[in-house]
Enzyme design. Structure first.
Site, PDB file in Angstrom:
ATOM      1  N   ARG A 185      -8.740   4.858 -13.469  1.00 23.13           N
ATOM      2  CA  ARG A 185      -9.808   5.165 -14.004  1.00 23.13           C
ATOM      3  C   ARG A 185     -10.237   6.537 -14.079  1.00 23.13           C
ATOM      4  NH1 ARG A 185     -13.614   1.645  -9.993  1.00 23.13           N
ATOM      5  NH2 ARG A 185     -12.731   3.009  -8.783  1.00 23.13           N
ATOM      6  N   HIS A 227       9.323  -3.355  -0.088  1.00 19.92           N
ATOM      7  CA  HIS A 227      10.298  -2.194  -0.155  1.00 19.92           C
ATOM      8  C   HIS A 227      11.415  -2.217   0.868  1.00 19.92           C
ATOM      9  CE1 HIS A 227       8.098   0.316   2.640  1.00 19.92           C
ATOM     10  NE2 HIS A 227       9.164   1.413   2.778  1.00 19.92           N
ATOM     11  N   GLU A 254       6.584   4.312  14.210  1.00 15.76           N
ATOM     12  CA  GLU A 254       6.622   5.552  13.384  1.00 15.76           C
ATOM     13  C   GLU A 254       5.953   6.776  14.296  1.00 15.76           C
ATOM     14  OE1 GLU A 254       5.361   4.962   9.075  1.00 15.76           O
ATOM     15  OE2 GLU A 254       4.481   3.300  10.017  1.00 15.76           O
ATOM     16  N   ASP A 256      -0.219  -4.594   7.632  1.00 16.22           N
ATOM     17  CA  ASP A 256       0.513  -3.387   6.860  1.00 16.22           C
ATOM     18  C   ASP A 256       1.893  -3.501   7.085  1.00 16.22           C
ATOM     19  OD1 ASP A 256       0.988  -0.924   5.384  1.00 16.22           O
ATOM     20  OD2 ASP A 256       1.374   0.009   7.487  1.00 16.22           O
ATOM     21  N   HIS A 271       6.850  -6.538   5.810  1.00 17.06           N
ATOM     22  CA  HIS A 271       8.270  -6.077   6.165  1.00 17.06           C
ATOM     23  C   HIS A 271       8.965  -6.590   7.488  1.00 17.06           C
ATOM     24  CE1 HIS A 271       6.897  -2.971   3.407  1.00 17.06           C
ATOM     25  NE2 HIS A 271       6.344  -2.154   4.350  1.00 17.06           N
ATOM     26  N   LYS A 310       1.933   2.988  14.642  1.00 18.80           N
ATOM     27  CA  LYS A 310       1.723   4.164  14.218  1.00 18.80           C
ATOM     28  C   LYS A 310       1.761   5.308  15.560  1.00 18.80           C
ATOM     29  CE  LYS A 310       0.627   3.542   9.280  1.00 18.80           C
ATOM     30  NZ  LYS A 310       1.678   4.155   8.845  1.00 18.80           N
TER      31      LYS A 310
HETATM   32  C1  BG6 Z   1       4.718   0.952   4.207  1.00 17.36           C
HETATM   33  C2  BG6 Z   1       3.450   0.904   5.023  1.00 17.36           C
HETATM   34  O1  BG6 Z   1       4.849  -0.192   3.386  1.00 17.36           O
HETATM   35  O2  BG6 Z   1       5.815   1.145   4.904  1.00 17.36           O
HETATM   36  C3  BG6 Z   1       3.361   2.314   5.793  1.00 17.36           C
HETATM   37  O3  BG6 Z   1       2.322   0.657   4.290  1.00 17.36           O
HETATM   38  C4  BG6 Z   1       4.536   2.457   6.607  1.00 17.36           C
HETATM   39  O4  BG6 Z   1       2.367   2.360   6.807  1.00 17.36           O
HETATM   40  C5  BG6 Z   1       5.928   2.472   5.648  1.00 17.36           C
HETATM   41  O5  BG6 Z   1       4.686   3.951   7.043  1.00 17.36           O
HETATM   42  C6  BG6 Z   1       7.251   2.507   6.278  1.00 17.36           C
HETATM   43  O6  BG6 Z   1       7.898   2.464   5.562  1.00 17.36           O
HETATM   44  P1  BG6 Z   1       9.539   3.318   5.943  1.00 17.36           P
HETATM   45  O7  BG6 Z   1      10.239   3.311   4.666  1.00 17.36           O
HETATM   46  O8  BG6 Z   1       8.994   4.761   5.836  1.00 17.36           O
HETATM   47  O9  BG6 Z   1       9.931   2.785   6.882  1.00 17.36           O
END
Ligand code: BG6
Length: 461
Positions: free
Chosen positions: A48, A168, A206, A225, A230, A329
């Site tokens: 946008r 991912h 993390e 999240d 994941h 986190k």
């Molecule tokens: C993301 C989350 O999908 O994965 C993040 O939104 C997280 O909050 C991240 O930090 C962790 O991914 P990676 O590849 O750093 O393990």
């Protein structure tokens, strides 16, 4: 409908001005291009904001450079990339945008779930060229009902095998290496079941805090999240039955089957979930403010930054084995691993002493490694049990996870994306926990940033 990745295609990123595009998507694309995949790609950014081509090209070039991506293909894509201003939820804007790009087209929704839903609704009014592929980010929907509704909407736009729900972690080579670890040898698989395994832990801790992502994270939290996406994909690869091939249909059927059998331990989300939020603290000499004091956070939402759940997998193989999933986190140390803890041997010969800790298979993700902690009676006194560790380092692949996921998208291969039914299933698994938390049936605990988490990191159960 596979297309060779060398066929010129257009990658249209909606939400192009955002954090996701800059931090993950464009760097992944850059490395992919530098590796020789995706030649001739036309890149179009849209959002946008009233950006122009130059501003967007700088964003692209900076993101490519940050990933160390260089070479003629990288420069060509960055230098010819275009920016088209549009509101992705507005039919007129979308019609104009689609008229301004070449086909075949890949539309990447780098947008929050609600905006993605609005954009899909608007696209249904506009219509899409038949070969278009759609790429959606997690979280897919906001609960099982909205995920199912989004699936219905998407199938009105394009067939399911042209929909790529990105996770991912499925692009991380170590995560996929779980398949080889389990099914490319005869050593491990026979002992990976409820007769031999005591518990399975999947931990993603993390050291990073919010990192300025309140706009998205404060409405998601650690459970949605990380765990809902994941961690459940990792659980599925660890617990699924052997697929006959690694083709999309076989792999995704195996994943879907095991997730359908997964539920909260004893159907008791109150006893078998935990949530916590970080208070101010220090990590590696860095001061971190309390989560509630981060910019954009609404303390009233009670968003958790650490979540833990215990799950059961109701299959012959895994009945009785708790799967503990935890993601946090701002904890003291980066820890991304799956730990399979084995039961004690049924009998240790009298005369052998000193059993101290169970055998464990540990799979580390990013950095990628494999460790087998195993009890033996050497070195030293042969009557004393000595645990040893067999250690291996695995390659993490040359292309980062986002690049690997994008490579499959460019190829039209949905293997590494989450199938529609699985996306709904993942919400079904966590929904009892979300409901218990909404009703305040589970206390929101606190842990100082830089600590091991609530209750000194002790796992539930
Ligand atoms: C993301 C989350 O999908 O994965 C993040 O939104 C997280 O909050 C991240 O930090 C962790 O991914 P990676 O590849 O750093 O393990």
């Amino acid at each position: 409908m596979a297309t060779d990745s060398s066929t010129p295609q257009t990658l249209l990123i909606l939400g192009a001005s955002g954090d996701l595009a800059a931090r993950l998507l464009l760097p992944g694309l850059g490395v992919l291009l530098a590796s020789g995949v995706g030649g001739g790609l036309a890149l179009v950014g849209s959002a946008r904001e009233s950006w122009d081509d130059d501003r967007w090209r700088k964003r692209v070039a900076d993101s490519f450079a940050a990933a160390g991506a260089a070479g003629p293909e990288v420069d060509a894509v960055a230098g010819t990339s275009r920016y088209v201003r549009a509101d992705a939820s507005d039919e007129e804007d979308l019609r104009r945008l689609l008229g301004a790009v070449e086909q075949p087209l890949i539309v990447y929704f780098a947008l929050p779930p609600r905006v993605t839903m609005a954009a899909c609704r608007a696209l249904a009014g506009v219509g899409l060229p038949s070969r278009t592929r759609l790429v959606l980010e997690k979280p897919f929907g906001t609960d099982s009902g909205s995920a199912a509704a989004l699936n219905d909407l998407l199938t009105r736009l394009v067939p399911e095998d042209q929909v790529f729900r990105v996770d991912h972690y499925l692009g991380m080579s170590t995560v996929l290496n779980i398949v080889g670890l389990r099914f490319a040898n005869r050593i491990l698989e026979p002992v990976l079941d409820g007769r031999h395994v005591e518990t399975v832990d999947i931990v993603f801790d993390e050291t990073l805090g919010l990192e300025g992502r309140a706009g998205y994270y404060d409405t998601a939290g650690a459970l949605v999240d990380m765990i809902q996406s994941h961690s459940l994909q990792v659980l599925a690869l660890l617990a699924m039955e052997a697929p006959s091939t690694l083709e999309a249909r076989d792999l995704r059927d195996a994943i879907a089957q095991v997730l359908r059998a997964t539920r909260i331990w004893q159907d008791d989300p109150i006893s078998f979930s935990r949530r916590a939020r970080y208070s101010a603290g220090e990590i590696d000499g860095r001061r971190l403010p309390a989560y509630v004091d981060e910019e954009g956070v609404d303390p009233g939402r009670g968003t958790e930054t650490l979540a833990e759940v215990v799950l059961a997998v109701d299959t012959w193989r895994w009945a009785g084995v708790p799967f503990r999933l935890r993601a946090g986190k701002a904890v003291s140390a980066l820890r991304k691993e799956a730990v399979i803890t084995f039961k004690q041997p049924p009998w240790v010969p009298t005369g052998l002493t000193g059993y101290q800790r169970p055998d464990r298979l540990r799979i580390g993700f990013d950095p990628d490694w494999l460790r087998l902690d195993v009890n033996v009676n050497g070195p030293g006194d042969p009557s004393v049990i000595d645990p040893i560790t067999l250690d291996a380092t695995l390659g993490s692949g040359d292309v980062p996870p986002y690049g690997q996921v994008l490579a499959r998208v460019l190829d039209g291969d949905p293997t590494l994306s989450v199938r529609g039914d699985t996306a709904v299933e993942c919400w079904r698994i966590v929904e009892p926990v979300l409901a218990a938390w909404r009703n305040d049936e589970v206390p929101l605990e606190s842990y100082p940033a830089g600590s091991t988490g609530p209750d000194a990191g002790r796992p539930l159960l």
